[in-house]
Design a protein around this motif. Structure first.
Motif, PDB file in Angstrom:
ATOM      1  N   GLY A   1     -13.904  20.391  -9.898  1.00 13.50           N
ATOM      2  CA  GLY A   1     -12.945  19.495  -9.286  1.00 13.50           C
ATOM      3  C   GLY A   1     -13.591  18.196  -8.810  1.00 13.50           C
TER       4      GLY A   1
ATOM      5  N   ARG B   1      -5.570  21.203 -14.262  1.00 13.32           N
ATOM      6  CA  ARG B   1      -5.742  22.556 -13.715  1.00 13.32           C
ATOM      7  C   ARG B   1      -5.378  23.615 -14.746  1.00 13.32           C
TER       8      ARG B   1
ATOM      9  N   LEU C   1      -7.400  29.220  -9.506  1.00 15.18           N
ATOM     10  CA  LEU C   1      -7.005  29.004 -10.897  1.00 15.18           C
ATOM     11  C   LEU C   1      -6.995  30.304 -11.701  1.00 15.18           C
TER      12      LEU C   1
ATOM     13  N   SER D   1      -8.133  26.217 -16.287  1.00 13.57           N
ATOM     14  CA  SER D   1      -7.889  27.650 -16.079  1.00 13.57           C
ATOM     15  C   SER D   1      -7.946  28.421 -17.392  1.00 13.57           C
TER      16      SER D   1
END
Length: 359
Positions: free
Chosen positions: A123, A131, A158, A135
């Motif tokens: 991040g 995201r 995630l 993931s």
């Protein structure tokens, strides 16, 4: 037939990172990663300045990291891919950069090449699409070691199922020079959107008062040559640096980590915005204070028990000067550093386990 046993040819591993971009922090990460590779593995390194990387790792093959096509072709020739250190999976710098590393992970997956994330930060991921992609991609990795709690927690949110662990940044294990002290105040500052003219004025007034009270001069150490080298002149050009402070100031662009470590060894105090400058300075047992533009800098300072201030919420002038004066006489705890280094070797342990499991 000779009775001599034939040695096995080296196995190749692709090391992907922000290497050869004249950022000493990433150079430090690469040096640690190379040292932690098990015997018998030959590094293939993605980098921009190939000559700079070859000076650090003479036996390495170097691939142009700015050519996605070249990087993807190199995946065919290796047995594993390592994303080595830094915050590679983030969309704060650019969404394009995030997609670059996602593609590398997916390409390795398609070719059944294990992907190892080593000493990574995760991040920020501002976009919902970012995201989602992260993931999905990280569940294709073989193993992950995170460098801070916030990254590990984000990975859990995630729903990453890949085996993961967390340890202090790998650069805590980098070899440093013993601190001698008595030299300049060393700044490892960088441009930041968090600092407007008022913010820079506050920092520079505090610096000038610190110089006046201690009689010390200032070394502006450009930790990222391309981003930091012109900072002093930029601030001077805006009229933010007084004549008195300018007379006490010198800018140095370090050619390598060894030169930076020598500067930290002589420093009376290091005031660092750059994460790995903070880590290397503390590791050398130099009095160090952090200026946090990103949670990773605050986290590293907290880990070592070093004083720090956040750029988006700076204290007033009197408090800031007092913090810096106090830090001058506060050397890092040797026992605490030893504990941090021991924990940081978890990255090495997991890397060796992951590579040894490759058939």
């Amino acid at each position: 037939m000779s009775g001599l046993a034939l040695s096995s040819p080296p196995r190749c591993v692709l090391l992907c990172g922000y290497y050869g971009e004249h950022n000493l922090g990433d150079d430090a990460l690469l040096e640690v990663l190379i040292r932690q590779l098990p015997e018998g593995w030959q590094p293939v390194i993605t980098a921009f300045d190939s000559e700079a990387v070859r000076e650090m790792v003479p036996n390495a093959a170097v691939i142009n990291r700015r050519s996605l096509n070249s990087t993807l072709k190199s995946i065919r020739e290796v047995e594993a891919v390592v994303l080595g250190g830094g915050s590679l999976l983030q969309d704060s710098t650019s969404f394009r950069s995030l997609i670059y590393y996602i593609i590398i992970i997916l390409a390795a997956r398609i070719r059944s090449k294990p992907v190892i994330l080593w000493g990574q930060g995760l991040g920020p991921l501002k976009k919902s699409l970012s995201r989602f992609l992260v993931s999905r991609a990280l569940n294709y990795a073989s193993s992950i070691t995170w460098r801070d709690v916030a990254s590990m927690e984000l990975a859990y949110r995630l729903k990453i199922k890949t085996p993961m662990t967390m340890a202090p940044d790998p650069v805590w294990t980098h070899q440093t020079t013993n601190h001698q002290g008595g030299g300049d105040i060393v700044l490892c500052w960088r441009p930041s959107k968090l600092l407007n003219e008022n913010g820079w004025t506050l920092l520079l007034k505090a610096l000038e008062q610190l110089c006046h009270r201690t009689g010390l001069s200032v070394t502006w150490l450009a930790f990222h040559a391309l981003q930091d080298a012109d900072l002093f002149q930029s601030l001077r050009g805006k009229g933010l640096i007084s004549d008195n402070l300018a007379k006490k100031s010198t800018t140095i662009i370090a050619n390598n980590i060894e030169q930076a470590n020598d500067i930290f060894s002589d420093a009376s105090l290091v005031i660092a915005m750059r994460l790995h400058a903070l880590i290397l300075a503390i590791s050398s047992q130099c009095p160090t204070v952090g200026l946090s533009y990103d949670p990773k800098v605050e986290a590293a300072a907290r880990t070592a028990g070093a004083a720090w201030s956040s750029l988006d919420n700076l204290p007033d002038l009197k408090i800031l000067v007092s913090q810096w004066i106090t830090s001058l006489s506060t050397a890092p705890s040797i026992s605490r550093l030893d504990a941090i280094r021991n924990e940081s070797h978890e990255h090495e342990r997991m890397l060796k386990i992951s590579l040894s499991n490759i058939q």
